[in-house]
Write an enzyme that holds these catalytic residues in place. Sequence first.
Site, PDB file in Angstrom:
ATOM      1  N   HIS A  24      72.558  72.640 -15.331  1.00 21.21           N
ATOM      2  CA  HIS A  24      72.717  72.762 -14.058  1.00 21.21           C
ATOM      3  C   HIS A  24      72.228  71.152 -13.337  1.00 21.21           C
ATOM      4  O   HIS A  24      73.157  70.356 -12.510  1.00 21.21           O
ATOM      5  CB  HIS A  24      72.098  73.422 -13.339  1.00 21.21           C
ATOM      6  CG  HIS A  24      71.255  73.691 -11.750  1.00 21.21           C
ATOM      7  ND1 HIS A  24      72.141  74.537 -10.885  1.00 21.21           N
ATOM      8  CD2 HIS A  24      70.941  72.831 -10.681  1.00 21.21           C
ATOM      9  CE1 HIS A  24      71.387  74.417  -9.124  1.00 21.21           C
ATOM     10  NE2 HIS A  24      70.959  73.066  -9.859  1.00 21.21           N
ATOM     11  N   GLU A  25      71.579  70.681 -14.065  1.00 21.51           N
ATOM     12  CA  GLU A  25      70.371  69.512 -13.221  1.00 21.51           C
ATOM     13  C   GLU A  25      71.473  67.735 -14.109  1.00 21.51           C
ATOM     14  O   GLU A  25      71.952  66.636 -13.306  1.00 21.51           O
ATOM     15  CB  GLU A  25      68.742  68.780 -14.279  1.00 21.51           C
ATOM     16  CG  GLU A  25      67.854  70.229 -13.413  1.00 21.51           C
ATOM     17  CD  GLU A  25      68.278  70.262 -11.849  1.00 21.51           C
ATOM     18  OE1 GLU A  25      68.191  68.422 -11.204  1.00 21.51           O
ATOM     19  OE2 GLU A  25      67.149  70.846 -11.419  1.00 21.51           O
ATOM     20  N   HIS A  28      74.198  67.478 -11.291  1.00 15.69           N
ATOM     21  CA  HIS A  28      74.084  66.808 -10.016  1.00 15.69           C
ATOM     22  C   HIS A  28      74.024  65.139 -10.551  1.00 15.69           C
ATOM     23  O   HIS A  28      74.470  64.894  -9.678  1.00 15.69           O
ATOM     24  CB  HIS A  28      72.269  66.668 -10.011  1.00 15.69           C
ATOM     25  CG  HIS A  28      72.079  68.466  -9.308  1.00 15.69           C
ATOM     26  ND1 HIS A  28      72.840  69.406  -7.919  1.00 15.69           N
ATOM     27  CD2 HIS A  28      71.424  68.788  -9.136  1.00 15.69           C
ATOM     28  CE1 HIS A  28      72.408  70.094  -7.469  1.00 15.69           C
ATOM     29  NE2 HIS A  28      71.546  70.305  -8.559  1.00 15.69           N
TER      30      HIS A  28
END
Length: 223
Positions: A24-25, A28
């Site tokens: 997820h990170e 980004h």
Amino acid sequence: MQALNQIQLLAILALPVLLAITVHEAAHGWVASRLGDNTAKMLGRVTFNPIKHVDPIGTIVVPVVTFMLAGFLFGWAKPVPVNWRNLKHPRRDMALVAVAGPGANLLMALVWALLIQVGLLLLQSSQWVALPLIYSGAAGVLINVFLMVLNLLPLLPLDGGRVLNAMLPPRMAYYFSRLEPYGLIILIALLVTGLLGSILLPLVIAAVGLLPGSGIVKELFFV
């Protein structure tokens, strides 16, 4: 399927949680770098190395405590730094960077759902291989759908709040952005009062129902 106790649940959730947060990170940071901002890349945050993304309190202590005390998994990772000034189209690109995280969780949920299907195919011939795939797959689906839904809530500093902020007219976006310092306090208040679970649970169940292997996930975690 055999019901799991809390220790077993925590064991099978550990790897999916770690991967869900890490990817997820990293998503980004990767999207930000593609759109012109290399801040996360220069800091080593566009990586699948979980150590780079783990927040000792939010990623380890809080999830374990909330799960053991309330049976509810809640936590966070270190946010990926993004310098909007480096983006070519700041408002639009910030929305794209924000939605990349939940998008990565959706893709991972699909992969874990496929593992459930593989496990079901092997169930009669090799249970020792099939059961870990099924249990891990169900945990992976649940945690990724949960993170996707949670992060899409229209509240800063969550990804949904950043998308909403990018869509609002500039003046409204300015006033909305001033609420960000209170976002985590609001989330914790919703968690403590039980409102967060009431909001998320129907959405999570509905989203899980759209994926392959949803029956297994519901049997293990919602029955």
